[in-house]
Design a protein around this motif. Structure first.
Motif, PDB file in Angstrom:
ATOM      1  N   UNK A 206       5.369 -12.792  11.033  1.00 48.71           N
ATOM      2  CA  UNK A 206       5.655 -13.607   9.854  1.00 48.71           C
ATOM      3  C   UNK A 206       6.747 -12.983   8.993  1.00 48.71           C
ATOM      4  N   UNK A 207       6.663 -11.681   8.767  1.00 49.83           N
ATOM      5  CA  UNK A 207       7.621 -11.042   7.864  1.00 49.83           C
ATOM      6  C   UNK A 207       9.002 -10.887   8.494  1.00 49.83           C
ATOM      7  N   UNK A 208       9.099 -10.971   9.811  1.00 45.96           N
ATOM      8  CA  UNK A 208      10.402 -10.856  10.470  1.00 45.96           C
ATOM      9  C   UNK A 208      11.356 -11.970  10.039  1.00 45.96           C
ATOM     10  N   UNK A 209      10.807 -13.072   9.545  1.00 39.42           N
ATOM     11  CA  UNK A 209      11.635 -14.224   9.160  1.00 39.42           C
ATOM     12  C   UNK A 209      12.273 -14.063   7.784  1.00 39.42           C
ATOM     13  N   UNK A 210      11.819 -13.098   6.993  1.00 37.93           N
ATOM     14  CA  UNK A 210      12.309 -12.983   5.616  1.00 37.93           C
ATOM     15  C   UNK A 210      13.636 -12.239   5.545  1.00 37.93           C
ATOM     16  N   UNK A 211      14.541 -12.829   4.764  1.00 34.96           N
ATOM     17  CA  UNK A 211      15.853 -12.227   4.532  1.00 34.96           C
ATOM     18  C   UNK A 211      16.209 -12.418   3.052  1.00 34.96           C
ATOM     19  N   UNK A 212      17.280 -11.726   2.641  1.00 33.86           N
ATOM     20  CA  UNK A 212      17.780 -11.856   1.274  1.00 33.86           C
ATOM     21  C   UNK A 212      18.868 -12.930   1.210  1.00 33.86           C
TER      22      UNK A 212
END
Length: 199
Positions: free
Chosen positions: A189-195
């Protein structure tokens, strides 16, 4: 009259007391580190201290489509963490609002996502980066090793029902909260988060 203990016994007792003191000091030091993970992260990031507080928004801004995210980004003076291209997270809504801080206003963007199983995640970006008092500890306790995500190291905390990941970036604070049932799929799930940065 009580007889004095032999010299070797007194020396041994003194050595044992010194060792016990060292062990207790080491235990206290570890407790301080593990009980204050946010402060430890400060050393890894140069946090800007010159960020001005903001003028008030006319009203909070609510969006219900991910395509509208640019409108939130444009109101936020720092990078925002989001999952724009995830196949396992569906965008539900986003809210940008002012929050009282010091003698002015901080700004918070809260994005809500839903997994394919219907569980919700809350993703918060908070400006300015020094606004640590707005990230309350509540009943969370330090859980395990940091999580690397979006070029930041996130500290993992847990309470009975939820996992909370938080990081202090150079320009903003970031907090992700999700149900404990998602622990096994956390890395996916967290692999999808970017700035993302506004114009």
């Amino acid at each position: 009259m009580q007889e004095k203990a032999p010299l070797w016994r007194r020396i041994l007792r003194a050595v044992l007391m010194a060792l016990l003191t060292l062990v207790l000091l080491a235990a206290f030091y570890l407790a301080v580190i593990m009980g204050n993970p946010v402060e430890q992260e400060e050393a890894a990031v140069t946090v800007r201290q010159d960020q001005p507080l903001l003028d008030a928004m006319p009203s909070p801004l609510l969006i219900t489509q991910q395509e509208q995210l640019q409108a939130l980004l444009d109101t936020f003076p720092a990078p925002v963490i989001a999952a724009m291209h995830s196949t396992s997270l569906r965008f539900v809504q986003g809210l940008c609002e002012d929050v009282p801080f010091e003698n002015g206003l901080a700004r918070r963007i809260t994005l809500t996502y839903q997994t394919n199983e219907g569980m919700q995640l809350s993703v918060v970006s908070l400006y300015p980066a020094r606004a640590l008092p707005l990230v309350t500890k509540e009943d969370y306790t330090f859980s395990s090793n940091p999580v690397n995500m979006a070029s930041l190291r996130f500290i993992r905390m847990e309470n009975r029902d939820t996992i909370r990941l938080h990081a202090q970036g150079a320009e903003a604070l970031y907090v992700i909260t999700l149900p404990k049932q998602l622990s096994a799929s956390l890395s996916t799930l967290t692999a999808a988060f970017q700035m993302y940065q506004g114009d």
